[in-house]
Motif scaffolding. Structure first.
Motif, PDB file in Angstrom:
ATOM      1  N   ASP A  52       0.817  -1.212   0.000  1.00  0.00           N
ATOM      2  CA  ASP A  52       0.000   0.000   0.000  1.00  0.00           C
ATOM      3  C   ASP A  52       0.853   1.265   0.000  1.00  0.00           C
ATOM      4  O   ASP A  52       2.058   1.220   0.195  1.00  0.00           O
ATOM      5  CB  ASP A  52      -0.985   0.011   1.177  1.00  0.00           C
ATOM      6  N   SER A  54       0.566   5.184   1.673  1.00  0.00           N
ATOM      7  CA  SER A  54      -0.145   6.010   2.643  1.00  0.00           C
ATOM      8  C   SER A  54       0.345   7.445   2.553  1.00  0.00           C
ATOM      9  O   SER A  54       1.518   7.698   2.256  1.00  0.00           O
ATOM     10  CB  SER A  54       0.097   5.504   4.070  1.00  0.00           C
ATOM     11  N   CYS A  64      -5.188  10.857   7.273  1.00  0.00           N
ATOM     12  CA  CYS A  64      -4.308   9.797   6.789  1.00  0.00           C
ATOM     13  C   CYS A  64      -5.093   8.956   5.790  1.00  0.00           C
ATOM     14  O   CYS A  64      -6.169   8.466   6.111  1.00  0.00           O
ATOM     15  CB  CYS A  64      -3.807   8.940   7.943  1.00  0.00           C
ATOM     16  N   THR A  66      -4.799   5.733   3.075  1.00  0.00           N
ATOM     17  CA  THR A  66      -4.016   4.568   2.661  1.00  0.00           C
ATOM     18  C   THR A  66      -4.721   3.913   1.476  1.00  0.00           C
ATOM     19  O   THR A  66      -5.919   3.670   1.525  1.00  0.00           O
ATOM     20  CB  THR A  66      -3.880   3.557   3.812  1.00  0.00           C
TER      21      THR A  66
END
Length: 130
Positions: A52, A54, A64, A66
């Protein structure tokens, strides 16, 4: 001795005060925007992990995001005139189901942005074939 000088652009007093107030408000907004950018920049961060990507940002309201690499539809490098001049780029990440980008990572060096883009494209192809 009386002066016969006329103002170059005659403005009545009320309009002059409105222009002065508007200029002051505009200047204050500019100073606040620059100050916010200066203080918020250290709170921006990104993490590129195996599965991933982020991105964290925000000075007062922290955010945040992701995005799993397999869910990334496509990825773009954006460079405006100022960014081209100083060798920076913004990386925009798009996911399926949205017309707008999921998030953008601004202020990356061109080499870093291209490296992240290449890593995601190669890693995505490798994960899809596994």
């Amino acid at each position: 001795m009386r002066s016969n000088l006329q103002p170059f652009w005659p403005v009545n007093q009320a309009f002059g005060n409105i222009l002065l107030l508007g200029g002051g408000v505009l200047s204050l907004c500019g100073v606040l925007a620059i100050g916010h950018s200066y203080l918020a920049f250290p709170h921006q961060a990104y993490a590129l992990r195996q599965h991933d990507l982020s991105y964290r940002s925000g000075l007062f309201f922290r955010k945040c995001v992701t995005q799993p690499i397999l869910r990334i539809q496509h990825i773009e490098l954006k460079r405006g005139p100022f960014e081209r001049r100083v060798g920076l780029a913004s990386l925009q990440v798009f996911s399926a189901g949205g017309a707008m980008h999921t998030f953008a990572i601004p202020g990356l060096t061109l080499a870093d942005a291209e490296g992240i883009r290449q890593f995601i494209l190669q890693h995505k192809a490798g994960l899809q074939h596994d």
